[in-house]
Scaffold this motif. Sequence first.
Motif, PDB file in Angstrom:
ATOM      1  N   SER A   3      -2.663  33.982 -53.015  1.00  0.00           N
ATOM      2  CA  SER A   3      -2.461  34.718 -51.772  1.00  0.00           C
ATOM      3  C   SER A   3      -2.273  36.197 -52.062  1.00  0.00           C
ATOM      4  O   SER A   3      -1.953  36.609 -53.187  1.00  0.00           O
ATOM      5  CB  SER A   3      -1.230  34.177 -51.039  1.00  0.00           C
ATOM      6  OG  SER A   3      -0.049  34.499 -51.758  1.00  0.00           O
ATOM      7  N   VAL A   4      -2.442  37.018 -51.018  1.00  0.00           N
ATOM      8  CA  VAL A   4      -2.184  38.448 -51.132  1.00  0.00           C
ATOM      9  C   VAL A   4      -0.763  38.678 -51.627  1.00  0.00           C
ATOM     10  O   VAL A   4      -0.517  39.456 -52.549  1.00  0.00           O
ATOM     11  CB  VAL A   4      -2.403  39.144 -49.772  1.00  0.00           C
ATOM     12  CG1 VAL A   4      -1.825  40.556 -49.782  1.00  0.00           C
ATOM     13  CG2 VAL A   4      -3.881  39.170 -49.418  1.00  0.00           C
ATOM     14  N   ARG A  22      -1.879  47.634 -53.933  1.00  0.00           N
ATOM     15  CA  ARG A  22      -2.692  47.390 -52.728  1.00  0.00           C
ATOM     16  C   ARG A  22      -4.059  48.076 -52.841  1.00  0.00           C
ATOM     17  O   ARG A  22      -5.074  47.540 -52.363  1.00  0.00           O
ATOM     18  CB  ARG A  22      -1.948  47.854 -51.483  1.00  0.00           C
ATOM     19  CG  ARG A  22      -0.720  46.998 -51.149  1.00  0.00           C
ATOM     20  CD  ARG A  22      -0.260  47.176 -49.711  1.00  0.00           C
ATOM     21  NE  ARG A  22       0.941  46.427 -49.413  1.00  0.00           N
ATOM     22  CZ  ARG A  22       0.985  45.126 -49.161  1.00  0.00           C
ATOM     23  NH1 ARG A  22      -0.138  44.422 -49.182  1.00  0.00           N
ATOM     24  NH2 ARG A  22       2.126  44.532 -48.869  1.00  0.00           N
ATOM     25  N   LEU A  25      -6.086  45.866 -55.111  1.00  0.00           N
ATOM     26  CA  LEU A  25      -6.442  44.620 -54.431  1.00  0.00           C
ATOM     27  C   LEU A  25      -7.524  44.865 -53.382  1.00  0.00           C
ATOM     28  O   LEU A  25      -8.434  44.044 -53.203  1.00  0.00           O
ATOM     29  CB  LEU A  25      -5.203  43.995 -53.790  1.00  0.00           C
ATOM     30  CG  LEU A  25      -5.399  42.608 -53.176  1.00  0.00           C
ATOM     31  CD1 LEU A  25      -5.945  41.624 -54.213  1.00  0.00           C
ATOM     32  CD2 LEU A  25      -4.094  42.083 -52.583  1.00  0.00           C
ATOM     33  N   GLU A  26      -7.435  45.989 -52.707  1.00  0.00           N
ATOM     34  CA  GLU A  26      -8.476  46.339 -51.731  1.00  0.00           C
ATOM     35  C   GLU A  26      -9.828  46.467 -52.430  1.00  0.00           C
ATOM     36  O   GLU A  26     -10.851  45.990 -51.929  1.00  0.00           O
ATOM     37  CB  GLU A  26      -8.115  47.648 -51.037  1.00  0.00           C
ATOM     38  CG  GLU A  26      -9.127  48.096 -49.984  1.00  0.00           C
ATOM     39  CD  GLU A  26      -8.688  49.347 -49.247  1.00  0.00           C
ATOM     40  OE1 GLU A  26      -9.347  49.713 -48.250  1.00  0.00           O
ATOM     41  OE2 GLU A  26      -7.684  49.963 -49.650  1.00  0.00           O
ATOM     42  N   SER A  29     -11.002  42.866 -53.584  1.00  0.00           N
ATOM     43  CA  SER A  29     -11.224  41.813 -52.594  1.00  0.00           C
ATOM     44  C   SER A  29     -11.932  42.273 -51.319  1.00  0.00           C
ATOM     45  O   SER A  29     -12.470  41.443 -50.583  1.00  0.00           O
ATOM     46  CB  SER A  29      -9.881  41.199 -52.190  1.00  0.00           C
ATOM     47  OG  SER A  29      -9.106  42.153 -51.469  1.00  0.00           O
ATOM     48  N   ARG A  33      -5.758  47.702 -46.975  1.00  0.00           N
ATOM     49  CA  ARG A  33      -4.306  47.690 -47.129  1.00  0.00           C
ATOM     50  C   ARG A  33      -3.628  47.267 -45.837  1.00  0.00           C
ATOM     51  O   ARG A  33      -2.588  46.593 -45.859  1.00  0.00           O
ATOM     52  CB  ARG A  33      -3.815  49.072 -47.570  1.00  0.00           C
ATOM     53  CG  ARG A  33      -4.081  49.377 -49.036  1.00  0.00           C
ATOM     54  CD  ARG A  33      -3.847  50.832 -49.351  1.00  0.00           C
ATOM     55  NE  ARG A  33      -4.955  51.656 -48.884  1.00  0.00           N
ATOM     56  CZ  ARG A  33      -4.905  52.982 -48.762  1.00  0.00           C
ATOM     57  NH1 ARG A  33      -3.788  53.624 -49.054  1.00  0.00           N
ATOM     58  NH2 ARG A  33      -5.959  53.659 -48.366  1.00  0.00           N
ATOM     59  N   GLN A  36      -3.880  43.506 -45.683  1.00  0.00           N
ATOM     60  CA  GLN A  36      -2.974  42.909 -46.666  1.00  0.00           C
ATOM     61  C   GLN A  36      -1.550  42.841 -46.125  1.00  0.00           C
ATOM     62  O   GLN A  36      -0.851  41.827 -46.300  1.00  0.00           O
ATOM     63  CB  GLN A  36      -2.980  43.735 -47.953  1.00  0.00           C
ATOM     64  CG  GLN A  36      -4.282  43.714 -48.734  1.00  0.00           C
ATOM     65  CD  GLN A  36      -4.224  44.678 -49.910  1.00  0.00           C
ATOM     66  OE1 GLN A  36      -3.198  44.826 -50.566  1.00  0.00           O
ATOM     67  NE2 GLN A  36      -5.330  45.355 -50.177  1.00  0.00           N
ATOM     68  N   PRO A  40      -0.143  38.671 -45.305  1.00  0.00           N
ATOM     69  CA  PRO A  40       0.184  38.463 -46.720  1.00  0.00           C
ATOM     70  C   PRO A  40      -0.128  37.052 -47.199  1.00  0.00           C
ATOM     71  O   PRO A  40      -0.256  36.819 -48.399  1.00  0.00           O
ATOM     72  CB  PRO A  40       1.680  38.750 -46.782  1.00  0.00           C
ATOM     73  CG  PRO A  40       2.178  38.532 -45.378  1.00  0.00           C
ATOM     74  CD  PRO A  40       1.055  38.966 -44.497  1.00  0.00           C
ATOM     75  N   LEU A  44      -7.168  34.498 -51.459  1.00  0.00           N
ATOM     76  CA  LEU A  44      -8.320  35.130 -52.095  1.00  0.00           C
ATOM     77  C   LEU A  44      -9.038  34.116 -52.969  1.00  0.00           C
ATOM     78  O   LEU A  44      -8.439  33.164 -53.460  1.00  0.00           O
ATOM     79  CB  LEU A  44      -7.877  36.330 -52.947  1.00  0.00           C
ATOM     80  CG  LEU A  44      -7.687  37.648 -52.201  1.00  0.00           C
ATOM     81  CD1 LEU A  44      -6.477  37.586 -51.271  1.00  0.00           C
ATOM     82  CD2 LEU A  44      -7.549  38.798 -53.173  1.00  0.00           C
TER      83      LEU A  44
END
Length: 273
Positions: A3-4, A22, A25-26, A29, A33, A36, A40, A44
Amino acid sequence: MSSVASLIMAARQSGMPVLEARLLLEHASGLSRTRQAAWPEAELSPEQAERFHSLLQRRQAGEPVAYLIGLREFFSLDFEVSPAVLIPRPETELLVELALERIPLDTPSRALDLGTGSGIIPVSLRKHRPMLDMRAVDISADALAVAARNAERHATPIQLMQSDWYGSLGREQFDLIVSNPPYIAHGDRHLAEGDLRFEPRGALTDEADGLAHIRRIIQGAPRHLAQGGWLLFEHGHDQAEPSRALLAAAGFIQVQSWDDLAGIARVTGGRRT
């Protein structure tokens, strides 16, 4: 599946600030942000999680976030960056602001950016002064390629040229010349610290006293400045006084230094008589 929230938590446990996590992750994925933070619990794919962990490891090894994601914001615009160019920094926004004050909004004028790198200065100037005839030069072909993509990204027509400072400009003259040249002295400890370790050394240091390129820029400027034209350049935190002395010795008037938001003199300039 990850998960986020679990991925952000793993990054935080490694000591990474939330904003950096973040951003990575952006990039890994495609989840913004905002998304995300709002979801949350979003899951993914294994491939996305693997990309994130790879970026996390590279960041832990010291690679700058800007190079990992290929972007950095400057003057409210997103710019492509790569290891071929410097990472844009907030203090350079002062140089852009001072330049804009000297470029008319509704009258054609010409400006030159020396050592343009990623093109943040000319793109920002042209974005806010649509009548500006903007030229930018750099000795690095790789840097010019990045600058060209940034100019296209922001629909800002700019003439780009490979040149060692003024070397390829003939007798062309401009109303304004700006530059953020390499000004770190050879042997400065900062070159071996933080993000600077990964940035192009030739864009950081003159391998001398930090003023070698500034001297060349000042010496060549009168030939390429129209009467009354301005030269503005960024420099190190302790270089304002010698920069003003060099300008005065070259015959410039209205010589002045300007402080950044931290109260440190970071830009100096003067007018050609």
